[in-house]
Design a protein around this motif. Structure first.
Motif, short mmCIF file in Angstrom:
data_model
loop_
_atom_site.label_atom_id
_atom_site.label_comp_id
_atom_site.label_asym_id
_atom_site.label_seq_id
_atom_site.Cartn_x
_atom_site.Cartn_y
_atom_site.Cartn_z
N GLN A 239 0.83 -1.21 0.00
CA GLN A 239 0.00 0.00 0.00
C GLN A 239 0.86 1.26 0.00
OE1 GLN A 239 -3.55 0.32 -0.22
NE2 GLN A 239 -2.71 2.34 -0.74
N VAL A 240 1.97 1.24 0.74
CA VAL A 240 2.89 2.38 0.72
C VAL A 240 3.43 2.59 -0.70
CG1 VAL A 240 5.13 3.24 1.51
CG2 VAL A 240 3.52 2.26 3.16
N MET A 241 3.76 1.49 -1.36
CA MET A 241 4.22 1.60 -2.75
C MET A 241 3.17 2.27 -3.62
SD MET A 241 5.98 -2.10 -3.46
CE MET A 241 7.22 -2.81 -2.38
N ASP A 242 1.92 1.86 -3.48
CA ASP A 242 0.85 2.46 -4.27
C ASP A 242 0.72 3.95 -3.96
OD1 ASP A 242 0.19 0.10 -5.59
OD2 ASP A 242 -1.35 -0.46 -4.13
N ASP A 243 0.80 4.31 -2.69
CA ASP A 243 0.70 5.72 -2.31
C ASP A 243 1.83 6.54 -2.93
OD1 ASP A 243 -1.50 5.05 -0.77
OD2 ASP A 243 -0.39 5.03 1.14
N ASP A 250 9.63 8.52 -8.14
CA ASP A 250 10.37 7.76 -9.15
C ASP A 250 11.19 6.60 -8.58
OD1 ASP A 250 9.82 9.62 -11.43
OD2 ASP A 250 10.95 11.01 -10.18
N PHE A 251 11.74 6.79 -7.40
CA PHE A 251 12.77 5.88 -6.88
C PHE A 251 12.40 5.49 -5.45
CE2 PHE A 251 17.66 5.73 -5.87
CZ PHE A 251 17.57 4.36 -5.66
N GLU A 277 13.99 -9.10 -2.31
CA GLU A 277 13.90 -9.21 -3.77
C GLU A 277 12.45 -9.30 -4.21
OE1 GLU A 277 14.39 -9.17 -7.62
OE2 GLU A 277 15.94 -8.66 -6.14
N ALA A 278 11.61 -9.98 -3.44
CA ALA A 278 10.18 -10.05 -3.78
C ALA A 278 9.55 -8.66 -3.73
CB ALA A 278 9.47 -11.01 -2.84
N HIS A 279 9.91 -7.87 -2.71
CA HIS A 279 9.39 -6.50 -2.64
C HIS A 279 9.89 -5.67 -3.83
CE1 HIS A 279 7.29 -6.62 1.14
NE2 HIS A 279 8.34 -7.05 1.81
N ALA A 280 11.15 -5.89 -4.23
CA ALA A 280 11.69 -5.16 -5.38
C ALA A 280 10.91 -5.48 -6.65
CB ALA A 280 13.17 -5.48 -5.55
N ARG A 281 10.59 -6.75 -6.85
CA ARG A 281 9.81 -7.13 -8.03
C ARG A 281 8.44 -6.47 -8.01
NH1 ARG A 281 12.08 -12.30 -6.91
NH2 ARG A 281 10.14 -12.97 -5.91
N THR A 282 7.81 -6.45 -6.84
CA THR A 282 6.50 -5.81 -6.73
C THR A 282 6.59 -4.32 -7.06
OG1 THR A 282 5.79 -7.39 -5.02
CG2 THR A 282 4.61 -5.29 -5.13
N ALA A 283 7.62 -3.65 -6.52
CA ALA A 283 7.78 -2.22 -6.75
C ALA A 283 8.04 -1.91 -8.22
CB ALA A 283 8.92 -1.67 -5.88
N ARG A 284 8.87 -2.74 -8.86
CA ARG A 284 9.12 -2.51 -10.29
C ARG A 284 7.84 -2.70 -11.10
NH1 ARG A 284 14.42 -4.75 -9.00
NH2 ARG A 284 13.63 -6.88 -9.21
N ALA A 285 7.04 -3.68 -10.72
CA ALA A 285 5.78 -3.91 -11.42
C ALA A 285 4.81 -2.75 -11.25
CB ALA A 285 5.14 -5.21 -10.93
N PHE A 288 7.82 2.05 -10.53
CA PHE A 288 8.95 2.90 -10.13
C PHE A 288 10.04 2.83 -11.19
CE2 PHE A 288 6.92 2.01 -6.04
CZ PHE A 288 6.95 3.26 -5.43
N LEU A 289 10.68 3.97 -11.45
CA LEU A 289 11.79 3.98 -12.39
C LEU A 289 12.96 3.17 -11.87
CD1 LEU A 289 12.15 7.66 -13.73
CD2 LEU A 289 11.44 5.63 -15.01
N LEU A 290 13.16 3.19 -10.55
CA LEU A 290 14.29 2.49 -9.95
C LEU A 290 13.89 2.01 -8.56
CD1 LEU A 290 17.27 1.84 -10.72
CD2 LEU A 290 17.94 3.81 -9.33
#
Length: 321
Positions: A239-243, A250-251, A277-285, A288-290
């Motif tokens: 949810q924080v990622m979505d916000d 961007d990052f 790494e799982a959180h990173a995949r979710t964030a990239r999806a 986020f640019l980076l």
């Protein structure tokens, strides 16, 4: 007859975190094997430390007890901390000294810019303590520092990591009079944990600051970070990622919370590298640019390399039909 009186006892040093001194110790789990940090023993690290002392500058690397200090200083990369070394807030996770700070140092921006030029930095990170005691929250010192770097090291790109400037009307506008390349403000944790972990802040105040920075200067790269291991759930992290994406950030950086002392908030658990790494995949999806998500990731860790990656990612995005 001369009577020699005993020397008066020196006053006890003021505790670094007086507001936490009365609290019971809070134990954290033992650190796992994947939490390893290098001691700052290199010649380059000694040179960085000497330069900081000569210029009477503070670094967040030292004040926040960053685990990456040895690695970064060996590369002659340091994150400067302006407005002194004493914070007006008392977050449960932070190792920076708390108390009543001294007035801002008018010469600090120039000394910092001289250090940037002397170190030959291609990218510099400038952060600060919270200065709720100042009418502008320290915004003018950020602007003057960016301007001084532009004047003395014009080839250096600037990244600023600001406080939230809560209740400081016009502070963001002052900072952006001289825009940096990267505007960073960390959310730190999920909204549910703010009352216990970041009691002086408000989640949506921080989120709106990032959104307003992007709205005012669309060419800025905006950046934010959170810590894991404080009791958050994967759903709250998502949810924080979505916000953040809704605010145009961007990052995203995600790292493991490490307890500075036993008086600070305890580590709830150590998140595994696989979970990061799982959180990173979710964030990239999520767009986020980076994304940087590892146990030892911190806001300014590899900031110079990450800035180049950000520029490439934006360029690639602009070429996509």
């Amino acid at each position: 007859m001369t009577v020699t009186l005993p020397d008066a006892e020196a006053p006890a040093p003021r505790p670094r975190h007086p507001e936490k001194a009365h609290r019971p110790d809070q134990e954290s789990p033992r650190k796992p094997d994947w939490i390893r940090a290098k001691a700052p023993t290199s010649r380059e690290a000694a040179e960085v430390r000497r330069l900081m002392r000569d210029k009477k500058l503070a670094t967040v690397c030292e004040e926040a007890a960053c685990p990456n200090l040895g690695e970064c200083w060996k590369r002659r990369h340091a994150s400067f901390m302006i407005l002194g070394d004493t914070c007006t807030r008392a977050c449960a996770f932070c190792n920076v000294r708390t108390g009543r700070p001294a007035p801002p140092d008018a010469d600090e921006p120039e000394r910092l810019a001289e250090s940037v030029a002397a170190m030959g930095l291609t990218h510099v990170v400038v952060t600060s303590v919270d200065r709720d005691d100042l009418p502008d929250g320290g915004a003018r010192q950020f602007q003057r520092t960016t301007a001084a770097i532009r004047a003395l090291a014009p080839a250096t790109t600037v990244e600023i990591l600001t406080p939230d400037f809560r209740d400081k009307s016009g502070a963001l506008e002052i900072v952006l009079e001289t825009p940096p390349e990267v505007f960073n403000h960390n959310l730190e944790t999920v909204p549910r944990l703010y009352p216990s972990i970041r009691p002086g802040a408000r989640y949506f105040t921080s989120l709106r600051l990032l959104q307003r920075a992007k709205e005012r200067t669309p060419t800025l790269f905006t950046k934010s970070g959170i810590m894991l291991g404080l009791g958050e759930t994967p759903e709250e992290v998502a949810q924080v990622m979505d916000d953040l994406r809704s605010a145009g950030v961007d990052f995203l950086t995600i790292g493991q919370y490490l307890q500075p002392t036993r008086k600070h908030a305890p580590v709830d658990r150590y998140v595994t590298p696989e979970e990061f790494e799982a959180h990173a995949r979710t964030a990239r999806a999520k767009g986020f640019l980076l994304v940087s998500a590892t146990p030892l990731t911190r806001s300014s860790y590899h900031a110079d390399r990450d800035f180049e990656a950000l520029r490439r990612a934006r360029l690639d995005q602009s070429r996509t039909p």
